[in-house]
Design an enzyme around this catalytic site. Structure first.
Site, PDB file in Angstrom:
ATOM      1  N   LYS A 135      11.294 -29.151 -34.249  1.00  0.00           N
ATOM      2  CA  LYS A 135       9.997 -29.570 -33.719  1.00  0.00           C
ATOM      3  C   LYS A 135      10.172 -30.241 -32.350  1.00  0.00           C
ATOM      4  O   LYS A 135      10.558 -29.592 -31.391  1.00  0.00           O
ATOM      5  CB  LYS A 135       9.300 -30.477 -34.740  1.00  0.00           C
ATOM      6  CG  LYS A 135       9.298 -29.893 -36.170  1.00  0.00           C
ATOM      7  CD  LYS A 135       8.506 -28.626 -36.246  1.00  0.00           C
ATOM      8  CE  LYS A 135       8.499 -27.870 -37.556  1.00  0.00           C
ATOM      9  NZ  LYS A 135       9.331 -28.176 -38.667  1.00  0.00           N
TER      10      LYS A 135
ATOM     11  N   ARG B 217      32.756 -25.172 -41.088  1.00  0.00           N
ATOM     12  CA  ARG B 217      31.713 -25.573 -42.053  1.00  0.00           C
ATOM     13  C   ARG B 217      31.829 -27.053 -42.401  1.00  0.00           C
ATOM     14  O   ARG B 217      30.887 -27.656 -42.888  1.00  0.00           O
ATOM     15  CB  ARG B 217      31.806 -24.700 -43.320  1.00  0.00           C
ATOM     16  CG  ARG B 217      30.852 -25.086 -44.429  1.00  0.00           C
ATOM     17  CD  ARG B 217      30.583 -23.959 -45.411  1.00  0.00           C
ATOM     18  NE  ARG B 217      31.786 -23.273 -45.823  1.00  0.00           N
ATOM     19  CZ  ARG B 217      32.681 -23.727 -46.718  1.00  0.00           C
ATOM     20  NH1 ARG B 217      32.509 -24.893 -47.297  1.00  0.00           N
ATOM     21  NH2 ARG B 217      33.750 -23.023 -47.030  1.00  0.00           N
TER      22      ARG B 217
ATOM     23  N   ASP C 272      11.714 -39.122 -43.237  1.00  0.00           N
ATOM     24  CA  ASP C 272      11.666 -37.931 -42.388  1.00  0.00           C
ATOM     25  C   ASP C 272      10.883 -38.321 -41.128  1.00  0.00           C
ATOM     26  O   ASP C 272       9.675 -38.578 -41.188  1.00  0.00           O
ATOM     27  CB  ASP C 272      10.966 -36.802 -43.165  1.00  0.00           C
ATOM     28  CG  ASP C 272      10.844 -35.508 -42.358  1.00  0.00           C
ATOM     29  OD1 ASP C 272      10.913 -35.563 -41.120  1.00  0.00           O
ATOM     30  OD2 ASP C 272      10.643 -34.447 -42.978  1.00  0.00           O
TER      31      ASP C 272
ATOM     32  N   TYR D 229       5.306 -32.624 -45.928  1.00  0.00           N
ATOM     33  CA  TYR D 229       5.370 -31.203 -45.564  1.00  0.00           C
ATOM     34  C   TYR D 229       5.476 -30.348 -46.840  1.00  0.00           C
ATOM     35  O   TYR D 229       6.223 -30.703 -47.761  1.00  0.00           O
ATOM     36  CB  TYR D 229       6.574 -31.009 -44.628  1.00  0.00           C
ATOM     37  CG  TYR D 229       7.012 -29.581 -44.496  1.00  0.00           C
ATOM     38  CD1 TYR D 229       6.134 -28.618 -43.992  1.00  0.00           C
ATOM     39  CD2 TYR D 229       8.293 -29.183 -44.865  1.00  0.00           C
ATOM     40  CE1 TYR D 229       6.530 -27.290 -43.886  1.00  0.00           C
ATOM     41  CE2 TYR D 229       8.696 -27.869 -44.755  1.00  0.00           C
ATOM     42  CZ  TYR D 229       7.808 -26.920 -44.267  1.00  0.00           C
ATOM     43  OH  TYR D 229       8.195 -25.614 -44.169  1.00  0.00           O
TER      44      TYR D 229
HETATM   45  N1  PLP Z   1       9.868 -32.083 -42.215  1.00  0.00           N
HETATM   46  C1  PLP Z   1       8.652 -31.941 -41.671  1.00  0.00           C
HETATM   47  C2  PLP Z   1       7.789 -33.149 -41.484  1.00  0.00           C
HETATM   48  C3  PLP Z   1       8.202 -30.683 -41.272  1.00  0.00           C
HETATM   49  O1  PLP Z   1       6.977 -30.559 -40.725  1.00  0.00           O
HETATM   50  C4  PLP Z   1       9.046 -29.563 -41.467  1.00  0.00           C
HETATM   51  C5  PLP Z   1       8.628 -28.192 -41.066  1.00  0.00           C
HETATM   52  O2  PLP Z   1       7.491 -27.957 -40.716  1.00  0.00           O
HETATM   53  C6  PLP Z   1      10.297 -29.758 -42.055  1.00  0.00           C
HETATM   54  C7  PLP Z   1      10.690 -31.022 -42.401  1.00  0.00           C
HETATM   55  C8  PLP Z   1      11.241 -28.597 -42.290  1.00  0.00           C
HETATM   56  O3  PLP Z   1      11.932 -28.317 -41.131  1.00  0.00           O
HETATM   57  P1  PLP Z   1      12.639 -26.892 -40.807  1.00  0.00           P
HETATM   58  O4  PLP Z   1      11.538 -25.897 -40.634  1.00  0.00           O
HETATM   59  O5  PLP Z   1      13.416 -27.176 -39.562  1.00  0.00           O
HETATM   60  O6  PLP Z   1      13.504 -26.572 -41.974  1.00  0.00           O
END
Ligand code: PLP
Length: 406
Positions: free
Chosen positions: A210, A60, A186, A113
């Protein structure tokens, strides 16, 4: 814009042998690790020994296979270090929990998101008293005005989900530096296309789920930043990754490391297909938003900031007016035309489509969706590269005709 070539850094890193001379790295599945010399144990607990010196403690904390994938993510983003997490949300929440204490504030883009929005808008205030000012990230003055002496970070997506606005990372970075706080970006929508850390961001997060995975078969994330910050995430007393435990499985890490070498080819294929399709939709007079189209409000900024080899990404939106039409179009595209799948997520080799307002942005109130530009008929399409362009275009045209949109 290119300050360094992540592909060269990645190629250099990949030249690493597995335990038995394998061409791929070995998978270390152990959850705990021996020390030869008992003196090493307190050194590990006090941070004097760690994975940079080949010393591991417990899965971990750090795992060699996950650590190696972290080195690849750091090379991809041009940061000193990186570590991988069980999801993109674990990466985002880990960063925020590391930077903020109870009562602190975040300044965040209002177009993010839905899960990140819910984390900042609902979860963190209730659970920890960390509150967020949401602002239009394109309005750097509004960002500056939202910063108070309690602000601990600025959070934005490089390309906003689903509105596809581009954050002016160099300007936001200058503001963050002036204010003595980190800029967290992000970069899920644009690996390789944009290099936020090279443009001035302090911390870059990814939903590896993604594009980096590319096959919609794993949930995973990463945090890229300085060695000190990655170390803080793993601190035995206060590190959110160490203590909340959103650990990446080493088997997942090994699988992802085999996909990074063809990420450049895949990003290129997504972008080429998206540009060709959006140009044709635009010609038909449809309400299409894509940063590669010259009339996109951030097209000029994109030209300045992106690495042109990888284009403008694989996501575009099509505003068809209302949810009913959006649903009819998606249904025809999936069930009759086999153009793609009515599913959330993005970065898959096939096309994924969803109506953002009623799915991945449904956590937002109608008022917040409205001010972020997420209309009820906004379809988000993550274009895949399977099939041929002409085959996909004729399927799309047929569905648009069927729905009365052309
Ligand atoms: N950041 C963005 C821009 C996203 O589109 C998403 C999920 O759709 C996330 C973070 C979250 O990622 P995860 O589903 O891998 O937790």
């Amino acid at each position: 814009m290119r300050g360094r070539n992540p592909i060269e850094d990645l190629a250099h890193l990949r030249h690493e042998f597995g335990e038995h001379g394998g061409v791929n790295m070995s998978i270390e599945t152990s959850s705990t690790f021996t020390v030869i010399d008992p003196e090493t144990m307190p050194d590990l607990f006090q941070g004097r020994a760690g994975p940079d010196r080949g010393c591991y403690l417990y899965g971990r904390h750090f795992n060699p296979t996950v650590y190696n994938l972290g080195r690849q993510m750091a090379a991809l983003e041009g940061t000193q270090a990186a570590y991988c997490t069980a999801s993109g949300m674990a990466a985002i929440s880990g960063v925020i929990m590391c930077l903020c204490n109870a009562g602190d504030e975040v300044v965040a883009s209002s177009a993010i998101y839905g899960g990140s929005y819910a984390l900042l808008h609902d979860f963190l205030p209730a659970k920890s008293g960390i509150t967020t000012h949401f602002v239009d990230i394109s309005d750097v003055d509004a960002v500056a005005n939202a910063i108070t002496d309690k602000t601990r970070l600025i959070f934005t997506e490089s390309i906003s989900n689903p509105t596809l606005r581009l954050a002016n990372i160099p300007r936001l970075s200058a503001l963050a530096k002036e204010s003595g706080i980190p800029l967290v970006v992000d970069n899920t929508f644009s690996p390789l296309i944009l290099s936020p850390a090279v443009l001035g961001a302090d911390i870059v997060v990814h939903s590896i789920t993604k594009y980096i995975s590319g096959a919609s078969d794993v949930i995973a994330g990463a945090i890229c930043g300085s060695e000190t910050f990655i170390g803080a995430l793993m601190d035995l007393h206060m590190g959110p990754l160490m203590l909340l435990g959103p650990t990446m499985d080493p088997n997942v890490a090994a699988g992802i490391s085999l996909r990074i070498p063809h990420l450049p080819l895949r990003m290129n294929a997504h972008s080429q297909r998206a540009l060709a399709i959006t140009a044709r939709l635009d010609e038909l007079g449809l309400k299409v938003t894509y940063p590669g189209l010259p009339h996109h409000p951030d097209h000029a900024l994109f030209e300045e900031l992106h690495c042109d080899e990888y284009g403008y990404g694989g996501v575009f939106t099509l505003d068809v007016g209302d949810e009913e039409t959006a649903n009819a179009l998606m249904s025809c595209l999936q069930n009759e035309q086999r153009f793609g799948y009515l599913a959330v997520s993005l970065g898959y080799f096939d096309t994924l489509m969803s109506c953002s307002g009623s799915s991945t942005s449904s956590e937002m109130s109608d008022e917040d969706k409205d001010s972020a530009g997420i209309s009820p008929g906004l379809l988000r399409i993550s274009i895949g590269y399977t099939g041929t362009l002409e085959q996909r275009w004729s399927q799309l045209q047929a569905a648009l005709r069927h729905t009365g949109l052309i």
